[in-house]
Design an enzyme around this catalytic site. Sequence first.
Site, PDB file in Angstrom:
ATOM      1  N   LYS A 197      -6.193  -7.325  11.172  1.00  0.00           N
ATOM      2  CA  LYS A 197      -6.016  -7.703   9.755  1.00  0.00           C
ATOM      3  C   LYS A 197      -4.332  -7.453   9.611  1.00  0.00           C
ATOM      4  CE  LYS A 197      -5.207  -5.234   5.879  1.00  0.00           C
ATOM      5  NZ  LYS A 197      -4.174  -5.919   5.285  1.00  0.00           N
ATOM      6  N   GLU A 271       0.613   4.463  14.643  1.00  0.00           N
ATOM      7  CA  GLU A 271       1.962   4.197  14.693  1.00  0.00           C
ATOM      8  C   GLU A 271       2.525   4.333  13.218  1.00  0.00           C
ATOM      9  OE1 GLU A 271       5.431   3.386  14.228  1.00  0.00           O
ATOM     10  OE2 GLU A 271       5.096   1.434  15.300  1.00  0.00           O
ATOM     11  N   GLU A 406      10.354   9.221   4.287  1.00  0.00           N
ATOM     12  CA  GLU A 406      10.589   7.804   4.464  1.00  0.00           C
ATOM     13  C   GLU A 406      11.013   7.089   3.461  1.00  0.00           C
ATOM     14  OE1 GLU A 406       7.730   5.410   6.830  1.00  0.00           O
ATOM     15  OE2 GLU A 406       9.014   5.031   8.141  1.00  0.00           O
TER      16      GLU A 406
HETATM   17  P1  NAI Z   1       0.425   0.407   4.108  1.00  0.00           P
HETATM   18  O1  NAI Z   1       0.385   1.465   5.275  1.00  0.00           O
HETATM   19  O2  NAI Z   1      -0.164   0.758   3.134  1.00  0.00           O
HETATM   20  O3  NAI Z   1       0.109  -0.874   4.917  1.00  0.00           O
HETATM   21  C1  NAI Z   1       0.178  -0.973   6.302  1.00  0.00           C
HETATM   22  C2  NAI Z   1      -1.070  -1.852   6.636  1.00  0.00           C
HETATM   23  O4  NAI Z   1      -2.258  -0.883   6.165  1.00  0.00           O
HETATM   24  C3  NAI Z   1      -1.216  -3.225   5.864  1.00  0.00           C
HETATM   25  O5  NAI Z   1      -1.881  -4.106   6.622  1.00  0.00           O
HETATM   26  C4  NAI Z   1      -2.173  -2.923   4.604  1.00  0.00           C
HETATM   27  O6  NAI Z   1      -2.977  -3.731   4.180  1.00  0.00           O
HETATM   28  C5  NAI Z   1      -3.147  -1.694   5.337  1.00  0.00           C
HETATM   29  N1  NAI Z   1      -3.834  -0.736   4.659  1.00  0.00           N
HETATM   30  C6  NAI Z   1      -3.376  -0.253   3.305  1.00  0.00           C
HETATM   31  N2  NAI Z   1      -4.354   0.904   3.149  1.00  0.00           N
HETATM   32  C7  NAI Z   1      -5.261   0.716   4.001  1.00  0.00           C
HETATM   33  C8  NAI Z   1      -6.431   1.438   4.108  1.00  0.00           C
HETATM   34  N3  NAI Z   1      -7.069   2.185   2.929  1.00  0.00           N
HETATM   35  N4  NAI Z   1      -7.339   1.119   5.155  1.00  0.00           N
HETATM   36  C9  NAI Z   1      -6.902   0.295   6.126  1.00  0.00           C
HETATM   37  N5  NAI Z   1      -5.848  -0.406   5.992  1.00  0.00           N
HETATM   38  C10 NAI Z   1      -4.926  -0.298   5.111  1.00  0.00           C
HETATM   39  O7  NAI Z   1       1.873   0.464   3.797  1.00  0.00           O
HETATM   40  P2  NAI Z   1       2.899  -0.237   2.808  1.00  0.00           P
HETATM   41  O8  NAI Z   1       2.090   0.019   1.518  1.00  0.00           O
HETATM   42  O9  NAI Z   1       2.580  -1.711   3.041  1.00  0.00           O
HETATM   43  O10 NAI Z   1       4.029   0.302   2.685  1.00  0.00           O
HETATM   44  C11 NAI Z   1       4.172   1.797   2.143  1.00  0.00           C
HETATM   45  C12 NAI Z   1       5.475   2.594   2.878  1.00  0.00           C
HETATM   46  O11 NAI Z   1       4.626   2.657   4.495  1.00  0.00           O
HETATM   47  C13 NAI Z   1       6.662   1.827   3.353  1.00  0.00           C
HETATM   48  O12 NAI Z   1       7.784   1.956   2.311  1.00  0.00           O
HETATM   49  C14 NAI Z   1       7.115   2.785   4.513  1.00  0.00           C
HETATM   50  O13 NAI Z   1       7.657   3.893   4.537  1.00  0.00           O
HETATM   51  C15 NAI Z   1       5.611   2.742   5.252  1.00  0.00           C
HETATM   52  N6  NAI Z   1       5.472   1.867   6.386  1.00  0.00           N
HETATM   53  C16 NAI Z   1       5.898   1.971   7.390  1.00  0.00           C
HETATM   54  C17 NAI Z   1       5.443   1.202   8.571  1.00  0.00           C
HETATM   55  C18 NAI Z   1       5.770   1.626   9.841  1.00  0.00           C
HETATM   56  O14 NAI Z   1       6.394   0.564  10.846  1.00  0.00           O
HETATM   57  N7  NAI Z   1       5.525   2.728  10.650  1.00  0.00           N
HETATM   58  C19 NAI Z   1       5.080  -0.302   8.117  1.00  0.00           C
HETATM   59  C20 NAI Z   1       4.865  -0.427   6.958  1.00  0.00           C
HETATM   60  C21 NAI Z   1       4.890   0.509   6.035  1.00  0.00           C
END
Ligand code: NAI
Length: 504
Positions: A197, A271, A406
């Site tokens: 996804k 990660e 972060e």
């Molecule tokens: P997120 O962790 O919500 O999203 C990342 C991925 O996980 C997306 O594909 C999202 O649809 C999916 N996701 C969200 N909730 C889920 C669930 N309950 N079960 C399975 N998959 C799920 O991150 P978001 O909201 O896009 O960004 C928020 C913060 O997260 C950012 O400001 C940053 O601090 C951090 N982040 C860190 C990343 C990294 O590279 N380590 C990448 C993106 C965000």
Amino acid sequence: MTSNSPTDLDRVRTRHRDLASRLLPGGPLEHYVGGEWIRGTADDTFTSVNPTTGDPLVTVHEGTKTEVDRAVEAAWDAFDDHWWDSTPADRQRLLQQMANRLEREAEKFAQIEVLDNGKPITEARQDIDLAIDHLRYFAGAARNLEGKTVPHGDLHIQTVREPYGVVGQIVPWNFPLLLAVWKLAPALAAGNTVVLKPAEQTPVSLLTYVREIEDILPEGVVNVVTGFGPETGAPLVSHDRVPKIAFTGSTEVGRGVMKAAANTISDITLELGGKSPLVVAPDADPERAAETAVDAMFFNGGECCSAGTRLFVHESTAEEFVPAFLDRVRNLQMGDPLDEATDIGPQVSRAEVEKTLHYVTLARESEARILTGGGTVEEGLLAEGCFVEPTVVADVAVDSPVVQQEIFGPVEVLIEWDDYEAMIAEANDVDYGLAAGVVTNDLSFAHRISRDLKAGNVWVNTFNRLPPGQPFGGYKQSGIGREGAMETLHEYTQTKSVTMAFEE
Ligand code: NAI
Ligand code: MG
């Protein structure tokens, strides 16, 4: 920093719209399941936005548990029917072809990344080049999945590394296609089939890439379901027929993924976030250190899990270093990410802009000093997009959320140090441990600090460099497992021991 006049906005809008209509298929984009493009049963769609202009880019089908179930079933069918019998040569050939296709259309994919994510074109090209290189690395690695024999008297013991079967993968929006490839390549090389996804903010490059390679993908081996976290991601990571999950994203969601995996005792790779220190040593050349610090912090607009967001400057170099650093930050060119000269494009979304500004507000309300930046741009092109000025803050309390959490936007925290032990204690005093860096010409200092920093990656005189083969992953709450390397291949396998007794 430069801003543009209002008339530039029309020019940029037209440029982005023209490029989008040339490069992108018409929406709504469908899920790719079992070698076919399918709609959701509910037929709901969402819109991926171009963060430079705020315009809608393309609509995409929103997946639910129903499509996830279909994808998992298709992936198991493919695994049982044919992929289980694939040879390392088959898998190597597929990954090489995937690399060649991406290379052939590299500029197109870099441009798509710019349209959907907003990253500068020069950086998008690096993403695509690295993705190609990862595909080639794992094409080679596919040939190196070997077991061992264990001598034990009358027993002949041999181990085989077998794929899990179906792997569930969740990818974020900061390096959309690159991180999808980071996950796909080792999973396929190890002989798994995949349900992946992409992030709801940036699904377009992966969907377009899958179209590009459809004719070489064996049926059902790669499945893509698009949608939001709770509706589409959650059913995938909690699926009882998905024995291995790989997730990149926020630590908060990662924690949920880990809990979901506990129900089915699924293996996980996580990660997650970071709050990485970059240490400028007493002997560091101020100009070189300033250049490294800017790269470390502002690469990809600060939307980088490994970003060097806490800059520890030795007080003996501060007088020269700080002005050199601030000069460079002020000279970063914000603007249309399709322009070759642009250093900083928009953040990926309004939500990310708001999140970043929230931390700037916290800094403003405290004793902290904002040395540069700190706002959005109110006029011209940049006012429409998700732009945040490159920002540097100083004198922030150690326990402030600005130092501890972060931000994931272009906000650097500057900290002066004099005592080594105190600096190391502070550098390690966060929940994260993804990366760290040091600028020094003193080899002993480099060795000592590399050992003392609690992080999965330590860069010396460089930052954010991740060629394939270099394991990448976090200590502490930054994650579990390593990506991009031979051990990643192993993490997509489980070991079977076959123990044979000989008759006396
Ligand atoms: P997120 O962790 O919500 O999203 C990342 C991925 O996980 C997306 O594909 C999202 O649809 C999916 N996701 C969200 N909730 C889920 C669930 N309950 N079960 C399975 N998959 C799920 O991150 P978001 O909201 O896009 O960004 C928020 C913060 O997260 C950012 O400001 C940053 O601090 C951090 N982040 C860190 C990343 C990294 O590279 N380590 C990448 C993106 C965000
Ligand atoms: Mg988008």
